[in-house]
Design a protein around this motif. Sequence first.
Motif, PDB file in Angstrom:
ATOM      1  N   LEU A 274       1.001  -0.917  -0.311  1.00 54.80           N
ATOM      2  CA  LEU A 274      -0.490  -0.179  -0.006  1.00 54.80           C
ATOM      3  C   LEU A 274       1.041   1.543   0.268  1.00 54.80           C
ATOM      4  O   LEU A 274       0.172   2.388  -0.099  1.00 54.80           O
TER       5      LEU A 274
ATOM      6  N   ARG B  77      -6.921  -1.393   9.420  1.00 52.61           N
ATOM      7  CA  ARG B  77      -6.208  -0.130   9.662  1.00 52.61           C
ATOM      8  C   ARG B  77      -4.684  -0.238   8.510  1.00 52.61           C
ATOM      9  O   ARG B  77      -4.671  -0.934   7.773  1.00 52.61           O
ATOM     10  N   VAL B  78      -4.274   1.139   7.979  1.00 52.07           N
ATOM     11  CA  VAL B  78      -3.795   1.648   7.628  1.00 52.07           C
ATOM     12  C   VAL B  78      -4.264   1.697   5.647  1.00 52.07           C
ATOM     13  O   VAL B  78      -4.395   0.768   5.712  1.00 52.07           O
ATOM     14  N   GLY B  79      -2.746   2.256   5.503  1.00 52.56           N
ATOM     15  CA  GLY B  79      -3.597   3.113   4.413  1.00 52.56           C
ATOM     16  C   GLY B  79      -4.620   3.916   3.681  1.00 52.56           C
ATOM     17  O   GLY B  79      -5.759   4.336   4.484  1.00 52.56           O
ATOM     18  N   VAL B  80      -4.718   4.986   2.728  1.00 53.38           N
ATOM     19  CA  VAL B  80      -5.806   5.934   2.763  1.00 53.38           C
ATOM     20  C   VAL B  80      -6.671   6.407   1.061  1.00 53.38           C
ATOM     21  O   VAL B  80      -7.846   5.632   1.315  1.00 53.38           O
ATOM     22  N   THR B  81      -5.576   6.250   0.846  1.00 54.92           N
ATOM     23  CA  THR B  81      -6.579   6.394  -0.946  1.00 54.92           C
ATOM     24  C   THR B  81      -6.472   5.403  -2.086  1.00 54.92           C
ATOM     25  O   THR B  81      -5.427   4.502  -1.576  1.00 54.92           O
TER      26      THR B  81
END
Lengths: 319, 258
Positions: B94, B254-258
């Motif tokens: 990611l 959890r972890v990673g946004v777009t």
Amino acid sequence: MSGVLGLTSFPIEVQDLKYTYDGRKYAVDGISFSVREGEVFGMLGRNGAGKTTTIRILSTLLKRSSGSVRVLGMDPSTAGNRIRKRIGVVLQDESFDFTTVEKALDVYGFIWGVSKSERDKKRESLLNTFELTDVRKKRMWDLSGGQKRRVQVAREFMHDMDLLFLDEPTSGLDPIARRNILNMIKDLTKDGLSVLFTTHNLEEADYLCQRVAIMNNGKILASDTIDALKTGYNGLKTVEVKIGGDQAGAESMFSKVSSGRVEPPFESGLPYRIVTENTQETMQEIIKLAVTESVQIEWLNVRAVSLEDVFISTIAGGA
Amino acid sequence: MNILNSYRLMIRNVRVNTDPGTLVFLVLMPTIYLVFMGYMFGTLISQIPVGTTSINYKEFLSPGIAAFETATAGIVAGGLLWSDRRYGMFEQILSSPYTRAEYLFGILLTTLVFGFIGSGIMMLVSEAFLDYTAISLMGVGLIVVSISLGSLFFGCMFLAIAAKVKSNQAYNSLTILIIFLVDFASTVFYPITSATPEALKILFYVNPLTYIADVVRAGYISTVTTTNLVELLVTLIETVVMVAIAVLLYRKVRVGVT
Ligand SMILES: Nc1ncnc2c1ncn2[C@@H]1O[C@H](COP(=O)(O)OP(=O)(O)OP(=O)(O)O)[C@@H](O)[C@H]1O
Ligand SMILES: [Mg+2]
């Protein structure tokens, strides 16, 4: 490295960045700094200072709570994918595929879209540089801790990038492997690569970084070129004193030193350090005190102020 | 979302998973079932009524084992999320040029690939000790659709578990428990008869592997009943629900946004 950064010459610009994991305490508490093109910027700080959290935000893995962030001129919370195409990230936590060393490198190049011929070339040269040729057929989980770390760092160079995040890349590496990696990074920055680097080894930071930020509890306590940070200590020197035999009297003896600032050792067995303007006077004072307090001195040493001295007094002063 | 990226991740998933362990799991285990149960029960059980005809036990078992491979594929593919999280590759991927959706879709493609490879191999293996007449075109269609749905269902089921479970022991014991339950509470090894206890029947009829096994079997002998079509529809609905559950739980990872 392509080194083409578009309009900005600051691959990283951070203003008043905050992040909280639990909504109560800020792991990153209002930091501002910028990284210049082609430089290695060091983030130093005690465990839990917020270095990894900052790297996670800048590499688009976490969404900031507030503040403004520009990575390669773009906002990580909206341009995540465009940023990720141009960065490399070596995370602090280990990561590996369940396969052999050479296949791990190849597969990683593959997911970066690197062509087969280019992958073969890169893999061979990285196996050489990172001294992994002997273990190339070994499976990842059969490697030693340091070998695993080497593969993880090497892997990131399977692809090109403009900006590289290195979160304690040298942890667990032997001194020679460490030097190799540092020199490789140094070379790459000459071609325009910019690097955000964290380490707990301050000699290493001194060797590699142009500028550093010293963090504690989510805040930046000091940030400047290493030379500038050391000039706060202009004309100062460090006298190191190692106490032999019984350590009992040492504390009371050093509390009487008046010619410089005493930094007690982190753990017993390490030398006391006195930062002083007048080394002559300090050494005489210490020898005199040692006689009257009947403390045995094992050795005594004078040296220039190091980044470690700056770090320790910055943290002590900011706490 | 770029489908080419998911394809690339699928290739990576297959490449890092073609180790002997996975192959044993995907091929050797079902072959053992096929050979031992086929020969042992084959001598005890004569004809089994299926749809409008009846077949012998080996003919009954072979398509069942092919269907069973969808659950095995699901474990392998869904489990990738678990091992990628556990061994740091999830975060690493990611932070490379991939979105979360592309990663998820890559796993779904992987489950399809393993589902088809696994059931394909088992079909070939069973050819060795069965003498089938060729499967009709419609039969092939039925098999492809049900293997796809089955692989997706189980891929998503194990992905959902991988999104929730943290410890190694919990993940392993949970998957073993589930795979045994799913395999045995289905028509992979035996048909449901009037003598089957009601409580077990409920379990059988909730389990999509029952329908997948039935439809694959119908495809083999090229006799489709309306029951088979209803079974396909139920599998489709269950698969859609399972995909939705997996996506919801995956989004919470959890972890990673777009
Ligand atoms: N996933 C998480 N959930 C909750 N809190 C976290 C999480 N990760 C880190 N923290 C907390 O955030 C703070 C900053 O952690 P961070 O990992 O950024 O520190 P660091 O400077 O990288 O430390 P180290 O030198 O030990 O790597 C710490 O107090 C830590 O406990
Ligand atoms: Mg850290």
